[in-house]
Write a protein that holds these residues in place. Sequence first.
Motif, PDB file in Angstrom:
ATOM      1  N   ARG A 263       0.846  -1.195   0.000  1.00 52.14           N
ATOM      2  CA  ARG A 263       0.000   0.000   0.000  1.00 52.14           C
ATOM      3  C   ARG A 263       0.882   1.245   0.000  1.00 52.14           C
ATOM      4  NH1 ARG A 263      -2.745  -3.676   3.330  1.00 52.14           N
ATOM      5  NH2 ARG A 263      -4.889  -4.083   2.601  1.00 52.14           N
ATOM      6  N   PHE A 264       0.631   2.133  -0.952  1.00 54.48           N
ATOM      7  CA  PHE A 264       1.412   3.356  -1.095  1.00 54.48           C
ATOM      8  C   PHE A 264       0.474   4.560  -1.011  1.00 54.48           C
ATOM      9  CE2 PHE A 264       3.403   0.097  -3.866  1.00 54.48           C
ATOM     10  CZ  PHE A 264       4.524  -0.151  -3.085  1.00 54.48           C
ATOM     11  N   ASN A 265       0.882   5.560  -0.240  1.00 55.92           N
ATOM     12  CA  ASN A 265       0.097   6.793  -0.096  1.00 55.92           C
ATOM     13  C   ASN A 265       1.056   7.977  -0.267  1.00 55.92           C
ATOM     14  OD1 ASN A 265      -1.814   8.738   0.472  1.00 55.92           O
ATOM     15  ND2 ASN A 265      -1.879   8.321   2.672  1.00 55.92           N
ATOM     16  N   ASN A 266       1.082   8.477  -1.488  1.00 54.74           N
ATOM     17  CA  ASN A 266       2.000   9.563  -1.821  1.00 54.74           C
ATOM     18  C   ASN A 266       3.440   9.178  -1.427  1.00 54.74           C
ATOM     19  OD1 ASN A 266       2.431  12.105  -2.991  1.00 54.74           O
ATOM     20  ND2 ASN A 266       2.398  13.143  -1.001  1.00 54.74           N
ATOM     21  N   THR A 267       3.784   7.921  -1.754  1.00 56.54           N
ATOM     22  CA  THR A 267       5.093   7.355  -1.374  1.00 56.54           C
ATOM     23  C   THR A 267       6.095   7.610  -2.486  1.00 56.54           C
ATOM     24  OG1 THR A 267       3.931   5.633  -0.146  1.00 56.54           O
ATOM     25  CG2 THR A 267       6.272   5.285  -0.582  1.00 56.54           C
ATOM     26  N   SER A 268       7.270   8.090  -2.112  1.00 57.84           N
ATOM     27  CA  SER A 268       8.309   8.348  -3.123  1.00 57.84           C
ATOM     28  C   SER A 268       8.882   7.033  -3.634  1.00 57.84           C
ATOM     29  CB  SER A 268       9.422   9.206  -2.520  1.00 57.84           C
ATOM     30  OG  SER A 268      10.142   8.468  -1.538  1.00 57.84           O
ATOM     31  N   LEU A 269       9.396   7.082  -4.865  1.00 61.96           N
ATOM     32  CA  LEU A 269       9.975   5.890  -5.454  1.00 61.96           C
ATOM     33  C   LEU A 269      11.240   5.460  -4.697  1.00 61.96           C
ATOM     34  CD1 LEU A 269       9.470   3.908  -7.708  1.00 61.96           C
ATOM     35  CD2 LEU A 269      10.851   5.318  -9.244  1.00 61.96           C
ATOM     36  N   ARG A 270      11.920   6.409  -4.063  1.00 61.63           N
ATOM     37  CA  ARG A 270      13.076   6.050  -3.243  1.00 61.63           C
ATOM     38  C   ARG A 270      12.650   5.142  -2.096  1.00 61.63           C
ATOM     39  NH1 ARG A 270      14.614  10.708  -1.968  1.00 61.63           N
ATOM     40  NH2 ARG A 270      16.478  10.996  -3.254  1.00 61.63           N
ATOM     41  N   GLU A 271      11.535   5.475  -1.438  1.00 64.27           N
ATOM     42  CA  GLU A 271      11.046   4.655  -0.333  1.00 64.27           C
ATOM     43  C   GLU A 271      10.532   3.311  -0.835  1.00 64.27           C
ATOM     44  OE1 GLU A 271       7.755   4.900   3.303  1.00 64.27           O
ATOM     45  OE2 GLU A 271       8.299   6.712   2.157  1.00 64.27           O
ATOM     46  N   VAL A 272       9.909   3.309  -2.004  1.00 61.47           N
ATOM     47  CA  VAL A 272       9.447   2.056  -2.593  1.00 61.47           C
ATOM     48  C   VAL A 272      10.639   1.133  -2.861  1.00 61.47           C
ATOM     49  CG1 VAL A 272       8.328   1.008  -4.591  1.00 61.47           C
ATOM     50  CG2 VAL A 272       7.411   3.114  -3.605  1.00 61.47           C
ATOM     51  N   ALA A 273      11.738   1.710  -3.333  1.00 67.20           N
ATOM     52  CA  ALA A 273      12.938   0.917  -3.598  1.00 67.20           C
ATOM     53  C   ALA A 273      13.445   0.262  -2.315  1.00 67.20           C
ATOM     54  CB  ALA A 273      14.021   1.789  -4.219  1.00 67.20           C
ATOM     55  N   HIS A 274      13.391   1.002  -1.186  1.00 67.64           N
ATOM     56  CA  HIS A 274      13.807   0.432   0.093  1.00 67.64           C
ATOM     57  C   HIS A 274      12.897  -0.727   0.494  1.00 67.64           C
ATOM     58  CE1 HIS A 274      16.861   3.357   0.498  1.00 67.64           C
ATOM     59  NE2 HIS A 274      16.099   4.378   0.900  1.00 67.64           N
ATOM     60  N   GLN A 275      11.589  -0.606   0.236  1.00 70.44           N
ATOM     61  CA  GLN A 275      10.665  -1.686   0.573  1.00 70.44           C
ATOM     62  C   GLN A 275      10.945  -2.933  -0.265  1.00 70.44           C
ATOM     63  OE1 GLN A 275       6.463  -0.820   0.884  1.00 70.44           O
ATOM     64  NE2 GLN A 275       6.840   1.334   1.396  1.00 70.44           N
ATOM     65  N   ILE A 276      11.230  -2.741  -1.536  1.00 68.49           N
ATOM     66  CA  ILE A 276      11.531  -3.886  -2.405  1.00 68.49           C
ATOM     67  C   ILE A 276      12.773  -4.627  -1.904  1.00 68.49           C
ATOM     68  CG2 ILE A 276      12.238  -4.560  -4.731  1.00 68.49           C
ATOM     69  CD1 ILE A 276      10.531  -2.284  -5.808  1.00 68.49           C
ATOM     70  N   GLN A 277      13.794  -3.848  -1.532  1.00 62.36           N
ATOM     71  CA  GLN A 277      15.020  -4.465  -1.042  1.00 62.36           C
ATOM     72  C   GLN A 277      14.769  -5.183   0.279  1.00 62.36           C
ATOM     73  OE1 GLN A 277      18.364  -1.882  -1.053  1.00 62.36           O
ATOM     74  NE2 GLN A 277      19.753  -3.368  -0.127  1.00 62.36           N
ATOM     75  N   SER A 278      13.947  -4.616   1.150  1.00 61.46           N
ATOM     76  CA  SER A 278      13.678  -5.214   2.455  1.00 61.46           C
ATOM     77  C   SER A 278      12.875  -6.501   2.332  1.00 61.46           C
ATOM     78  CB  SER A 278      12.940  -4.212   3.344  1.00 61.46           C
ATOM     79  OG  SER A 278      12.553  -4.795   4.561  1.00 61.46           O
ATOM     80  N   VAL A 279      11.864  -6.507   1.431  1.00 58.61           N
ATOM     81  CA  VAL A 279      10.966  -7.657   1.328  1.00 58.61           C
ATOM     82  C   VAL A 279      11.556  -8.758   0.457  1.00 58.61           C
ATOM     83  CG1 VAL A 279       8.696  -8.422   0.543  1.00 58.61           C
ATOM     84  CG2 VAL A 279       8.933  -6.250   1.759  1.00 58.61           C
ATOM     85  N   PHE A 280      12.121  -8.391  -0.685  1.00 59.83           N
ATOM     86  CA  PHE A 280      12.558  -9.397  -1.652  1.00 59.83           C
ATOM     87  C   PHE A 280      14.067  -9.614  -1.675  1.00 59.83           C
ATOM     88  CE2 PHE A 280       8.532  -7.738  -3.410  1.00 59.83           C
ATOM     89  CZ  PHE A 280       7.810  -8.923  -3.459  1.00 59.83           C
ATOM     90  N   GLY A 281      14.840  -8.783  -0.995  1.00 61.64           N
ATOM     91  CA  GLY A 281      16.279  -8.986  -0.960  1.00 61.64           C
ATOM     92  C   GLY A 281      16.988  -8.660  -2.249  1.00 61.64           C
ATOM     93  N   VAL A 282      16.404  -7.800  -3.089  1.00 57.11           N
ATOM     94  CA  VAL A 282      17.053  -7.384  -4.336  1.00 57.11           C
ATOM     95  C   VAL A 282      17.360  -5.893  -4.247  1.00 57.11           C
ATOM     96  CG1 VAL A 282      15.917  -9.168  -5.692  1.00 57.11           C
ATOM     97  CG2 VAL A 282      14.848  -6.932  -5.477  1.00 57.11           C
ATOM     98  N   SER A 283      18.366  -5.479  -4.985  1.00 51.53           N
ATOM     99  CA  SER A 283      18.747  -4.065  -5.009  1.00 51.53           C
ATOM    100  C   SER A 283      18.000  -3.350  -6.121  1.00 51.53           C
ATOM    101  CB  SER A 283      20.259  -3.930  -5.207  1.00 51.53           C
ATOM    102  OG  SER A 283      20.960  -4.558  -4.150  1.00 51.53           O
ATOM    103  N   VAL A 284      17.716  -2.079  -5.891  1.00 53.23           N
ATOM    104  CA  VAL A 284      17.008  -1.250  -6.870  1.00 53.23           C
ATOM    105  C   VAL A 284      17.885  -0.058  -7.222  1.00 53.23           C
ATOM    106  CG1 VAL A 284      14.961   0.138  -7.340  1.00 53.23           C
ATOM    107  CG2 VAL A 284      14.759  -1.957  -5.981  1.00 53.23           C
ATOM    108  N   GLN A 285      18.040   0.167  -8.504  1.00 51.99           N
ATOM    109  CA  GLN A 285      18.847   1.296  -8.989  1.00 51.99           C
ATOM    110  C   GLN A 285      17.964   2.217  -9.820  1.00 51.99           C
ATOM    111  OE1 GLN A 285      22.256   0.099 -11.289  1.00 51.99           O
ATOM    112  NE2 GLN A 285      22.631   2.169 -12.053  1.00 51.99           N
ATOM    113  N   LEU A 286      18.041   3.505  -9.538  1.00 53.17           N
ATOM    114  CA  LEU A 286      17.311   4.530 -10.284  1.00 53.17           C
ATOM    115  C   LEU A 286      18.334   5.297 -11.126  1.00 53.17           C
ATOM    116  CD1 LEU A 286      15.014   5.803  -7.384  1.00 53.17           C
ATOM    117  CD2 LEU A 286      14.535   4.018  -9.057  1.00 53.17           C
ATOM    118  N   THR A 287      18.210   5.222 -12.432  1.00 54.33           N
ATOM    119  CA  THR A 287      19.222   5.818 -13.306  1.00 54.33           C
ATOM    120  C   THR A 287      19.184   7.343 -13.302  1.00 54.33           C
ATOM    121  OG1 THR A 287      17.735   5.653 -15.210  1.00 54.33           O
ATOM    122  CG2 THR A 287      19.219   3.798 -14.793  1.00 54.33           C
TER     123      THR A 287
END
Length: 339
Positions: A263-287
């Motif tokens: 669930r996202f509520n005006n959530t920045s993509l930077r914070e979403v990237a942290h959630q992906i790394q925390s839940v799935f154990g993968v790194s996220v890079q924003l070019t």
Amino acid sequence: MEPTRDLLFTYFAGQATSVQQKVIGEWLARPNSRETYFQWLDEWERSVPQYAPDVDRHLDRFRQRLDGPVDEYPRFVRQFPDEPRPFWHPGRWLVAATISVTLLACGWLAKDPLVYKTITTGPHQLRSLRLPDGSTVALNSNSSLKMPRIGYGWLSRRVALTGDAVFDVTHLSTNQPFVVQATDGLAVEVLGTEFSVRSRATQAEVVLKRGKVNLHYKTGNQTAQDLLMKPGDKVMVDGKGSLRLQDRLDTTRFATWRYRLFRFNNTSLREVAHQIQSVFGVSVQLTDPALARRTLTGTIRAGSSDELAEALAELLNLRVSHRDQNLIFSTATETQLTQ
């Protein structure tokens, strides 16, 4: 031909040719020649002494030792014990045995990380894996999967699981089975199917969603047995090895832990990237740094990092590339990175 005395002297000095040595050998084969041979050998040794000691000098040194004996040995002379010790006395056996056991123990401990690769997940973490044969595995939190580093897919397809996982197995043209070792007494063998396995210290559980599964299980001291599972079957094995089968299971609720609501509520993509790394154990890079400030609102249901990444890319009009355990987001106008 009978050799002369001079020829024998040449032979004793080690200067005879191969032809001369052959002549002497044939002559020695005769019964009466050996007595003459040893007479000439004694004469040659007397005329050419092999060792000429300096008798006077050594007698003087001996008299000096008698008159004033030396209390200490020269430093270059090693003193040996009065009673010679065997080479393999008990002390050396003990040292050798200790070293051997230590080397074997170190080799055994180092063997597992070298031969097998282990993928683990932490608390509240999911992880999706694609195996070399094309099969996929979804690992639940606090789980681990061990697989061989070399030979997977052509020597064997055998993995070991601790925790919860969902397997979607690819069928190979060689009909090589896929085996999940759940516990010491339970192995799951498949040819091409989707199923979940729970392997804990007190019990194991296998649920078949589609395809065919053959369970190899062992109860107590009995011989190993097989159980063919059908879609919708659920098998539970307790710590004592007792097996219980439940059929006609509702597979619509199959492995619900896989799918999580983000669930996202005006959530920045930077914070979403942290959630992906925390839940799935993968790194996220924003070019593009500007991407980190973009926000989104909504709910996404995803069972893997790939599903969540694809949904985000569609919502925000982005491109997503996959590289090992990395997700790379870029704008639609950027050149897409190769996988």
